[in-house]
Design an enzyme around this catalytic site. Structure first.
Site, mmCIF file in Angstrom:
data_model
loop_
_atom_site.group_PDB
_atom_site.id
_atom_site.type_symbol
_atom_site.label_atom_id
_atom_site.label_comp_id
_atom_site.label_asym_id
_atom_site.label_seq_id
_atom_site.Cartn_x
_atom_site.Cartn_y
_atom_site.Cartn_z
ATOM 1 N N CYS A 125 0.830 -1.205 0.000
ATOM 2 C CA CYS A 125 0.000 0.000 0.000
ATOM 3 C C CYS A 125 0.866 1.256 0.000
ATOM 4 O O CYS A 125 1.238 1.783 1.066
ATOM 5 C CB CYS A 125 -0.918 0.010 1.211
ATOM 6 S SG CYS A 125 -2.016 -1.406 1.337
ATOM 7 N N PHE A 157 -5.758 1.572 -5.708
ATOM 8 C CA PHE A 157 -5.251 0.569 -6.656
ATOM 9 C C PHE A 157 -4.448 -0.530 -5.957
ATOM 10 O O PHE A 157 -3.369 -0.917 -6.419
ATOM 11 C CB PHE A 157 -4.382 1.221 -7.741
ATOM 12 C CG PHE A 157 -5.047 2.305 -8.523
ATOM 13 C CD1 PHE A 157 -6.304 2.142 -9.073
ATOM 14 C CD2 PHE A 157 -4.408 3.523 -8.723
ATOM 15 C CE1 PHE A 157 -6.922 3.149 -9.793
ATOM 16 C CE2 PHE A 157 -5.008 4.541 -9.448
ATOM 17 C CZ PHE A 157 -6.268 4.353 -9.986
ATOM 18 N N ARG A 243 9.687 -4.562 -9.617
ATOM 19 C CA ARG A 243 9.785 -4.208 -11.035
ATOM 20 C C ARG A 243 10.347 -5.360 -11.848
ATOM 21 O O ARG A 243 9.918 -5.602 -12.983
ATOM 22 C CB ARG A 243 10.638 -2.944 -11.185
ATOM 23 C CG ARG A 243 9.899 -1.700 -10.739
ATOM 24 C CD ARG A 243 10.784 -0.505 -10.488
ATOM 25 N NE ARG A 243 9.950 0.602 -10.010
ATOM 26 C CZ ARG A 243 10.394 1.670 -9.364
ATOM 27 N NH1 ARG A 243 11.698 1.789 -9.102
ATOM 28 N NH2 ARG A 243 9.560 2.608 -8.963
ATOM 29 N N GLN A 279 6.737 -15.434 -45.973
ATOM 30 C CA GLN A 279 7.957 -14.829 -45.440
ATOM 31 C C GLN A 279 7.673 -13.530 -44.684
ATOM 32 O O GLN A 279 8.314 -13.241 -43.663
ATOM 33 C CB GLN A 279 8.957 -14.563 -46.562
ATOM 34 C CG GLN A 279 10.340 -14.186 -46.039
ATOM 35 C CD GLN A 279 11.347 -14.060 -47.159
ATOM 36 O OE1 GLN A 279 11.225 -13.177 -48.008
ATOM 37 N NE2 GLN A 279 12.336 -14.933 -47.172
ATOM 38 N N GLU A 364 3.918 -0.549 -10.464
ATOM 39 C CA GLU A 364 5.288 -0.633 -9.924
ATOM 40 C C GLU A 364 6.149 0.538 -10.413
ATOM 41 O O GLU A 364 7.373 0.420 -10.580
ATOM 42 C CB GLU A 364 5.972 -1.971 -10.282
ATOM 43 C CG GLU A 364 5.156 -3.212 -9.971
ATOM 44 C CD GLU A 364 5.009 -3.485 -8.493
ATOM 45 O OE1 GLU A 364 4.758 -2.528 -7.737
ATOM 46 O OE2 GLU A 364 5.113 -4.649 -8.091
ATOM 47 N N ARG A 376 18.173 10.228 -14.328
ATOM 48 C CA ARG A 376 18.810 10.783 -13.139
ATOM 49 C C ARG A 376 20.181 10.137 -12.914
ATOM 50 O O ARG A 376 21.148 10.807 -12.575
ATOM 51 C CB ARG A 376 17.907 10.546 -11.920
ATOM 52 C CG ARG A 376 18.423 11.188 -10.639
ATOM 53 C CD ARG A 376 17.485 10.865 -9.490
ATOM 54 N NE ARG A 376 16.174 11.439 -9.710
ATOM 55 C CZ ARG A 376 15.028 10.832 -9.409
ATOM 56 N NH1 ARG A 376 15.051 9.599 -8.917
ATOM 57 N NH2 ARG A 376 13.880 11.447 -9.613
#
Length: 383
Positions: A125, A157, A243, A279, A364, A376
């Protein structure tokens, strides 16, 4: 999988056992579970009996003690049967790992046995109605009252909410921003805990998604996980592994879609020849397989970096999550096109895979946030 990187005999055996489980217990029911919005807790407990309820939990705590490199094999193979159930199991295992990693001895004894057997399911959560990608702006508060904290707020969510018994909740105990966040373990039956309606979703229908409402939930000191103010770091470290799990689920779902496309094109004829012999279609299949192999290699690199404690592991996990979930959705969508009108029919299961994999680009941490993390890292030395 073994064609991309060299797997050990133990990893090959692990993948084989998990794949057998996925094909025997998940794949035959996946379309019906999606249609009926059925959460198969009994099947999740069968998976836990194979050691898949505590994949990363230490063996002395009742877990399987596997590595992240092992875990990506587990979740990819599970997702060939049903990405929705594999995705939930990835989240459940993230919760179990966080308690094993950051909990004290009493907390591990209290919650890990049930999580490892899936007698108790876990939910994570962090997200709120007004704090999604900007997780550091969360508003759920944990006010100190003597030796207790009183939690008030709403989480949005939340996968498994209502069915799960154990919730890791991030709440604000101090200043604004990430440094004022702490982690708590909340149980479903704690007074003041309630749940919103099961969300009506595009995909992931085989698992519930609800709000978790915290209305003055009074927790003793032994419910805080880790030190006060450490919650954001705990949350982000949990998400590194999460992740990888979701990325692996994308590859498993997409691999299933590719395999089904090969069978479909071999069985279908047009203009006097098998579609598989055209093909132009072979080239599309080749691109799908190549992209999956590239994503799988990056995912394994990221998993090994996380296992090794590489300082660049968070960036590699973000790269792998972004690339594998984008690739997985693209390959599944291409598989639907290759099925023609049949791909649009629910009974063939392809459109379900497309719907399930679409959310992997969002949860995630959205793939836009994955780009922020990578950028970053690239620019940090120039600041």
């Amino acid at each position: 999988m073994s064609a991309v990187t060299t797997l050990t005999e133990d990893q090959l055996a692990l993948a084989e056992v998990t794949l057998d489980f996925a094909q025997d217990h998940l794949a035959p029911h996946a379309v019906a579970w999606d249609r009926d919005k059925h959460f198969p807790v009994d099947v999740i407990r069968r998976a836990a009996a194979l050691g898949l309820g505590g994949v990363y939990v230490r063996e002395e705590q009742g877990g399987s003690g596997l590595t992240r490199a092992d875990g990506v094999l587990v979740f990819e193979t599970l997702a060939t049967g049903c990405p929705s159930i594999a995705g939930y199991l990835s989240i459940h295992n993230m919760v179990a790992w966080m308690i094993d990693r950051y909990g004290d001895a009493a907390q591990r004894r209290r919650w890990l046995p049930g999580l490892c057997t899936a007698d108790a399911l876990g939910s994570y959560c962090l997200t709120e109605p007004g704090a999604g990608s900007d997780a550091g702006a969360l508003r759920t508060r944990a006010e100190r009252d003597g030796d207790h904290h009183v939690l008030t707020g709403v989480k949005q969510f939340i996968s498994g909410a209502g069915a799960a018994g154990v919730y890791i909740v991030m709440a604000r105990t101090g200043e604004a921003g990430p440094r004022g966040i702490s982690a708590f373990v909340v149980e479903r039956d704690d007074p003041g805990v309630s749940f919103g309606a099961n969300e009506q979703k595009m995909g992931w229908n085989a698992q519930p998604t609800r709000q978790v409402v915290l209305d003055g939930v009074r927790l003793p000191a032994d419910r805080r996980l880790g030190a006060e103010g450490e919650g954001f770091r705990i949350a982000m470290n949990g998400l590194n592994g999460g992740r990888l799990g979701i990325a692996a689920c994308s590859l498993g779902g997409a691999q299933s879609a590719l395999d089904r496309s090969l069978s479909h094109l071999a069985d279908r004829a047009a203009f006097g020849a098998r579609l598989l012999d055209a093909q132009a279609l072979q080239f599309r299949l080749a691109d799908m397989a190549t992209e999956l192999a590239a994503a799988r290699a990056l995912l394994r690199t990221a998993a090994e970096a996380l296992d090794a404690g590489d300082p660049k592991a968070a960036e590699l996990c973000a790269m792998a999550k972004r690339f594998a979930t984008d690739t997985g959705f693209t390959v599944a969508n291409e598989a639907l096109q290759l099925h023609g009108g049949y791909g649009y029919l629910s009974e063939y299961g392809i459109e379900k895979i497309v719907r399930d994999l679409r959310v992997h680009q969002i949860l995630e941490g959205t793939n836009e946030i994955m780009r922020v993390i990578v950028a970053r890292g690239l620019t940090e030395a120039l600041r």
